[in-house]
Design an enzyme around this catalytic site. Structure first.
Site, PDB file in Angstrom:
ATOM      1  N   THR A 125       0.830  -1.213   0.000  1.00  0.00           N
ATOM      2  CA  THR A 125       0.000   0.000   0.000  1.00  0.00           C
ATOM      3  C   THR A 125       0.864   1.263   0.000  1.00  0.00           C
ATOM      4  O   THR A 125       1.999   1.250   0.498  1.00  0.00           O
ATOM      5  CB  THR A 125      -0.894   0.000   1.262  1.00  0.00           C
ATOM      6  OG1 THR A 125      -1.492   1.283   1.426  1.00  0.00           O
ATOM      7  CG2 THR A 125      -0.102  -0.314   2.536  1.00  0.00           C
ATOM      8  N   ASP A 126       0.280   2.351  -0.504  1.00  0.00           N
ATOM      9  CA  ASP A 126       1.006   3.632  -0.465  1.00  0.00           C
ATOM     10  C   ASP A 126       1.183   4.140   0.968  1.00  0.00           C
ATOM     11  O   ASP A 126       1.995   5.033   1.221  1.00  0.00           O
ATOM     12  CB  ASP A 126       0.289   4.688  -1.327  1.00  0.00           C
ATOM     13  CG  ASP A 126      -1.126   5.022  -0.874  1.00  0.00           C
ATOM     14  OD1 ASP A 126      -1.623   4.388   0.079  1.00  0.00           O
ATOM     15  OD2 ASP A 126      -1.737   5.928  -1.479  1.00  0.00           O
ATOM     16  N   GLU A 127       0.420   3.555   1.915  1.00  0.00           N
ATOM     17  CA  GLU A 127       0.527   4.038   3.305  1.00  0.00           C
ATOM     18  C   GLU A 127       1.895   3.768   3.911  1.00  0.00           C
ATOM     19  O   GLU A 127       2.233   4.342   4.948  1.00  0.00           O
ATOM     20  CB  GLU A 127      -0.571   3.403   4.180  1.00  0.00           C
ATOM     21  CG  GLU A 127      -1.950   3.842   3.766  1.00  0.00           C
ATOM     22  CD  GLU A 127      -3.010   3.659   4.847  1.00  0.00           C
ATOM     23  OE1 GLU A 127      -2.665   3.508   6.019  1.00  0.00           O
ATOM     24  OE2 GLU A 127      -4.192   3.669   4.465  1.00  0.00           O
ATOM     25  N   TYR A 153      -1.458  -0.388  11.297  1.00  0.00           N
ATOM     26  CA  TYR A 153      -1.706  -1.036   9.999  1.00  0.00           C
ATOM     27  C   TYR A 153      -0.551  -0.774   9.029  1.00  0.00           C
ATOM     28  O   TYR A 153       0.044  -1.708   8.480  1.00  0.00           O
ATOM     29  CB  TYR A 153      -3.024  -0.527   9.386  1.00  0.00           C
ATOM     30  CG  TYR A 153      -3.132  -0.825   7.899  1.00  0.00           C
ATOM     31  CD1 TYR A 153      -3.263  -2.132   7.439  1.00  0.00           C
ATOM     32  CD2 TYR A 153      -3.063   0.196   6.952  1.00  0.00           C
ATOM     33  CE1 TYR A 153      -3.335  -2.418   6.077  1.00  0.00           C
ATOM     34  CE2 TYR A 153      -3.140  -0.078   5.590  1.00  0.00           C
ATOM     35  CZ  TYR A 153      -3.278  -1.376   5.159  1.00  0.00           C
ATOM     36  OH  TYR A 153      -3.331  -1.652   3.823  1.00  0.00           O
ATOM     37  N   LYS A 157       2.268  -3.366   7.328  1.00  0.00           N
ATOM     38  CA  LYS A 157       2.446  -3.558   5.882  1.00  0.00           C
ATOM     39  C   LYS A 157       3.897  -3.242   5.473  1.00  0.00           C
ATOM     40  O   LYS A 157       4.483  -3.923   4.633  1.00  0.00           O
ATOM     41  CB  LYS A 157       1.478  -2.665   5.091  1.00  0.00           C
ATOM     42  CG  LYS A 157       0.012  -3.027   5.214  1.00  0.00           C
ATOM     43  CD  LYS A 157      -0.350  -4.380   4.642  1.00  0.00           C
ATOM     44  CE  LYS A 157      -0.327  -4.423   3.126  1.00  0.00           C
ATOM     45  NZ  LYS A 157      -0.817  -5.731   2.604  1.00  0.00           N
TER      46      LYS A 157
HETATM   47  P1  NAD Z   1     -10.286  -6.582   2.746  1.00  0.00           P
HETATM   48  O1  NAD Z   1     -10.217  -6.267   4.205  1.00  0.00           O
HETATM   49  O2  NAD Z   1     -11.531  -6.272   1.994  1.00  0.00           O
HETATM   50  O3  NAD Z   1      -9.997  -8.145   2.533  1.00  0.00           O
HETATM   51  C1  NAD Z   1      -8.991  -8.834   3.216  1.00  0.00           C
HETATM   52  C2  NAD Z   1      -9.253 -10.328   3.046  1.00  0.00           C
HETATM   53  O4  NAD Z   1      -8.183 -11.047   3.701  1.00  0.00           O
HETATM   54  C3  NAD Z   1     -10.568 -10.810   3.705  1.00  0.00           C
HETATM   55  O5  NAD Z   1     -11.263 -11.640   2.813  1.00  0.00           O
HETATM   56  C4  NAD Z   1     -10.107 -11.569   4.927  1.00  0.00           C
HETATM   57  O6  NAD Z   1     -10.971 -12.631   5.298  1.00  0.00           O
HETATM   58  C5  NAD Z   1      -8.736 -12.100   4.457  1.00  0.00           C
HETATM   59  N1  NAD Z   1      -7.844 -12.399   5.582  1.00  0.00           N
HETATM   60  C6  NAD Z   1      -7.564 -11.609   6.655  1.00  0.00           C
HETATM   61  N2  NAD Z   1      -6.710 -12.245   7.496  1.00  0.00           N
HETATM   62  C7  NAD Z   1      -6.430 -13.453   6.919  1.00  0.00           C
HETATM   63  C8  NAD Z   1      -5.599 -14.547   7.286  1.00  0.00           C
HETATM   64  N3  NAD Z   1      -4.888 -14.528   8.433  1.00  0.00           N
HETATM   65  N4  NAD Z   1      -5.538 -15.612   6.470  1.00  0.00           N
HETATM   66  C9  NAD Z   1      -6.255 -15.639   5.313  1.00  0.00           C
HETATM   67  N5  NAD Z   1      -7.079 -14.648   4.926  1.00  0.00           N
HETATM   68  C10 NAD Z   1      -7.157 -13.564   5.707  1.00  0.00           C
HETATM   69  O7  NAD Z   1      -9.017  -5.890   2.110  1.00  0.00           O
HETATM   70  P2  NAD Z   1      -8.797  -5.178   0.688  1.00  0.00           P
HETATM   71  O8  NAD Z   1      -9.204  -3.767   0.794  1.00  0.00           O
HETATM   72  O9  NAD Z   1      -9.350  -6.035  -0.379  1.00  0.00           O
HETATM   73  O10 NAD Z   1      -7.201  -5.196   0.620  1.00  0.00           O
HETATM   74  C11 NAD Z   1      -6.499  -6.291   0.040  1.00  0.00           C
HETATM   75  C12 NAD Z   1      -5.011  -5.999   0.061  1.00  0.00           C
HETATM   76  O11 NAD Z   1      -4.740  -4.817  -0.674  1.00  0.00           O
HETATM   77  C13 NAD Z   1      -4.453  -5.765   1.461  1.00  0.00           C
HETATM   78  O12 NAD Z   1      -3.195  -6.408   1.547  1.00  0.00           O
HETATM   79  C14 NAD Z   1      -4.310  -4.258   1.565  1.00  0.00           C
HETATM   80  O13 NAD Z   1      -3.265  -3.902   2.445  1.00  0.00           O
HETATM   81  C15 NAD Z   1      -4.004  -3.892   0.126  1.00  0.00           C
HETATM   82  N6  NAD Z   1      -4.407  -2.540  -0.307  1.00  0.00           N
HETATM   83  C16 NAD Z   1      -5.699  -2.120  -0.128  1.00  0.00           C
HETATM   84  C17 NAD Z   1      -6.086  -0.868  -0.618  1.00  0.00           C
HETATM   85  C18 NAD Z   1      -7.501  -0.365  -0.461  1.00  0.00           C
HETATM   86  O14 NAD Z   1      -7.761   0.802  -0.766  1.00  0.00           O
HETATM   87  N7  NAD Z   1      -8.466  -1.165  -0.036  1.00  0.00           N
HETATM   88  C19 NAD Z   1      -5.149  -0.066  -1.280  1.00  0.00           C
HETATM   89  C20 NAD Z   1      -3.831  -0.519  -1.427  1.00  0.00           C
HETATM   90  C21 NAD Z   1      -3.490  -1.768  -0.948  1.00  0.00           C
HETATM   91  O1  DAU Z   2      -4.077   4.142   0.626  1.00  0.00           O
HETATM   92  C1  DAU Z   2      -4.339   2.777   0.651  1.00  0.00           C
HETATM   93  C2  DAU Z   2      -5.103   2.418   1.902  1.00  0.00           C
HETATM   94  O2  DAU Z   2      -6.413   2.967   1.759  1.00  0.00           O
HETATM   95  C3  DAU Z   2      -5.165   0.914   2.139  1.00  0.00           C
HETATM   96  O3  DAU Z   2      -3.871   0.441   2.395  1.00  0.00           O
HETATM   97  C4  DAU Z   2      -6.084   0.590   3.337  1.00  0.00           C
HETATM   98  O4  DAU Z   2      -6.218  -0.817   3.475  1.00  0.00           O
HETATM   99  C5  DAU Z   2      -7.441   1.207   3.068  1.00  0.00           C
HETATM  100  O5  DAU Z   2      -8.293   0.974   4.178  1.00  0.00           O
HETATM  101  C6  DAU Z   2      -7.321   2.710   2.808  1.00  0.00           C
HETATM  102  O6  DAU Z   2      -6.906   3.405   4.011  1.00  0.00           O
HETATM  103  P1  DAU Z   2      -7.574   4.801   4.445  1.00  0.00           P
HETATM  104  O7  DAU Z   2      -7.396   4.973   5.890  1.00  0.00           O
HETATM  105  O8  DAU Z   2      -7.138   5.891   3.534  1.00  0.00           O
HETATM  106  O9  DAU Z   2      -9.114   4.449   4.066  1.00  0.00           O
HETATM  107  P2  DAU Z   2     -10.491   4.712   4.833  1.00  0.00           P
HETATM  108  O10 DAU Z   2     -11.586   4.352   3.878  1.00  0.00           O
HETATM  109  O11 DAU Z   2     -10.528   4.109   6.185  1.00  0.00           O
HETATM  110  O12 DAU Z   2     -10.498   6.296   5.025  1.00  0.00           O
HETATM  111  C7  DAU Z   2     -10.352   7.167   3.904  1.00  0.00           C
HETATM  112  C8  DAU Z   2     -10.332   8.591   4.437  1.00  0.00           C
HETATM  113  O13 DAU Z   2     -11.639   8.906   4.953  1.00  0.00           O
HETATM  114  C9  DAU Z   2      -9.382   8.811   5.598  1.00  0.00           C
HETATM  115  O14 DAU Z   2      -8.820  10.117   5.494  1.00  0.00           O
HETATM  116  C10 DAU Z   2     -10.255   8.733   6.834  1.00  0.00           C
HETATM  117  C11 DAU Z   2     -11.593   9.270   6.336  1.00  0.00           C
HETATM  118  N1  DAU Z   2     -12.795   8.694   6.982  1.00  0.00           N
HETATM  119  C12 DAU Z   2     -12.945   7.351   6.999  1.00  0.00           C
HETATM  120  C13 DAU Z   2     -14.036   6.758   7.584  1.00  0.00           C
HETATM  121  C14 DAU Z   2     -14.207   5.252   7.622  1.00  0.00           C
HETATM  122  C15 DAU Z   2     -13.774   9.534   7.509  1.00  0.00           C
HETATM  123  O15 DAU Z   2     -13.665  10.760   7.453  1.00  0.00           O
HETATM  124  N2  DAU Z   2     -14.872   8.944   8.078  1.00  0.00           N
HETATM  125  C16 DAU Z   2     -15.045   7.598   8.162  1.00  0.00           C
HETATM  126  O16 DAU Z   2     -16.077   7.143   8.737  1.00  0.00           O
END
Ligand code: NAD
Ligand code: DAU
Length: 339
Positions: A125-127, A153, A157
């Site tokens: 992730t970019d985080e 988190y 990562k």
């Molecule tokens: P998500 O939370 O929707 O899904 C995560 C999945 O992993 C779930 O199905 C969960 O059951 C499974 N899981 C969790 N712990 C596990 C374990 N111990 N063994 C097997 N399975 C397990 O997450 P997402 O948003 O789809 O993110 C997927 C990946 O992409 C993550 O690695 C996250 O860090 C990365 N990522 C997410 C975003 C975003 O914006 N959502 C952006 C950049 C990178």
């Molecule tokens: O940048 C990639 C990341 O993006 C991934 O690695 C993470 O898994 C994914 O959860 C996401 O992280 P963020 O913290 O950016 O996403 P989130 O949707 O939780 O929040 C997005 C922005 O919105 C953040 O600035 C917090 C704000 N927020 C979020 C929630 C849930 C609110 O203001 N209110 C809310 O209720």
């Protein structure tokens, strides 16, 4: 080619499974997921009976079970999406983030070494780069930006990324890493900003915006992320890191207002609540490397992607209503009750 996709019952993992099945009819996909609160078998319903697809309920940190699965399946490629992914939950309970995101990655790489996997891809992730100031729009994350994390988190990562790079250097494991910006699209769990705000708006509930709503995220439609990972696995340089993003920066307030306007709901639903501890201010990806080396470009513009996403949540109410009627209620009152 046989793919082992972990976390395939979650948001991006399931979209990646659908992407592969659509693009490569000859490929086999083994989906591994322990089905935490974020994993959902209903999401995979449409592919469950497909002979090219199989599902294994396995925890990636369970060494014995993972080795047994690799012994049985002998995958060519591993793509690791499995993770604890919600920043707010990592503030409440960091331990499980270390177990899954760090130890789980280690177990998967050990198994990949043992069974001669041709490519291990880590979905990062970019985080891991921390955040950027709001008053410097000229700054972007490149692959050379130092790792500098803010939340349990992102620290977990980043730790996993370091471990992946160490396995490449020390053991020669053929790895790649992608660092993507915020994704949105179908099947995202409604704890994350966009689906949470859509669900609340549709239920005429308050939309909880953290702080002043000025924090900036760089949004990418999920299928564009899937296409980029596929390209990296097939053509990306071994041992390399690739940033993924589409220059779609928006403040949280802009995103929330877009949702309200599209659904024809009033802005009075917006409620400013106490900020997230350690809240990252701005994420912004420089995707020049993946464009230059692999020719990747995003195909879905933000306005179009948001329309498609909102339409999907309108058309698939049962999917998210089922989620928010269960344990989610406890999570919601704990997270937002006294805010
Ligand atoms: P998500 O939370 O929707 O899904 C995560 C999945 O992993 C779930 O199905 C969960 O059951 C499974 N899981 C969790 N712990 C596990 C374990 N111990 N063994 C097997 N399975 C397990 O997450 P997402 O948003 O789809 O993110 C997927 C990946 O992409 C993550 O690695 C996250 O860090 C990365 N990522 C997410 C975003 C975003 O914006 N959502 C952006 C950049 C990178
Ligand atoms: O940048 C990639 C990341 O993006 C991934 O690695 C993470 O898994 C994914 O959860 C996401 O992280 P963020 O913290 O950016 O996403 P989130 O949707 O939780 O929040 C997005 C922005 O919105 C953040 O600035 C917090 C704000 N927020 C979020 C929630 C849930 C609110 O203001 N209110 C809310 O209720």
């Amino acid at each position: 080619m046989k793919w082992l996709v972990t976390g395939g019952a979650g948001f991006i993992g399931s979209n990646f499974v659908f992407y592969l099945m659509d693009q490569y009819p000859e490929d086999q996909i083994v989906c591994v997921d322990s089905l935490t609160y974020a994993g959902n078998l209903e999401t995979l319903e449409s592919v469950m009976e497909d002979p090219r697809f199989s599902f294994a309920k396995v925890d990636i940190a369970d060494r014995k079970a993972i080795y047994a699965l690799f012994e049985q399946e002998k995958p060519d490629v591993v793509v690791n999406f499995a993770a604890e992914t919600h920043v707010d939950r990592s503030v409440m309970d960091p331990g499980v983030f270390l177990r899954t995101n760090v130890l789980g990655t280690g177990v998967l790489m050990d198994a990949s070494r043992q069974y001669g996997v041709k490519r291990y891809h880590q979905v990062s992730t970019d985080e891991v780069y921390g955040d950027l100031p709001l008053d410097r729009p000229d700054l972007f994350f490149t692959e050379e930006t130092p790792i500098h994390t803010s939340s349990p988190y992102s620290a977990s990562k980043a730790s996993a990324d370091l471990l992946v790079q160490a396995y490449h250097r020390t053991f020669g494991l053929p790895v790649s890493i992608s660092r993507c910006s915020n994704n949105y699209g179908p099947y995202q769990f409604p704890e994350k900003l966009i689906p949470l705000m859509i669900a609340n708006a549709l239920n005429d509930k308050p939309l909880p915006v953290y702080g002043t709503g000025e924090n900036v995220r760089d949004w990418l439609y999920v299928t564009d992320h899937c296409a980029a990972i596929d390209l990296i696995v097939r053509k990306g340089k071994e041992g390399s890191v690739y940033n993924i993003g589409g220059h779609n920066e928006r403040t949280n307030l802009e995103v929330v207002k877009t949702i309200l306007h599209t659904l024809d709901k009033p802005e009075s639903l917006i409620h400013f609540v106490t900020d997230r501890p350690g809240h990252d201010r701005r994420y912004a990806i420089d995707p020049a490397k993946i464009h230059r080396e692999l020719g990747w470009l995003p195909t879905t513009a933000f306005d179009e992607g948001m329309k498609k996403t909102i339409r999907w949540y309108l058309d698939n109410r049962a999917w998210w209503e089922h989620i928010i009627s269960g344990d989610y209620q406890n999570y919601y009152s704990k997270m937002y009750g006294n805010r």
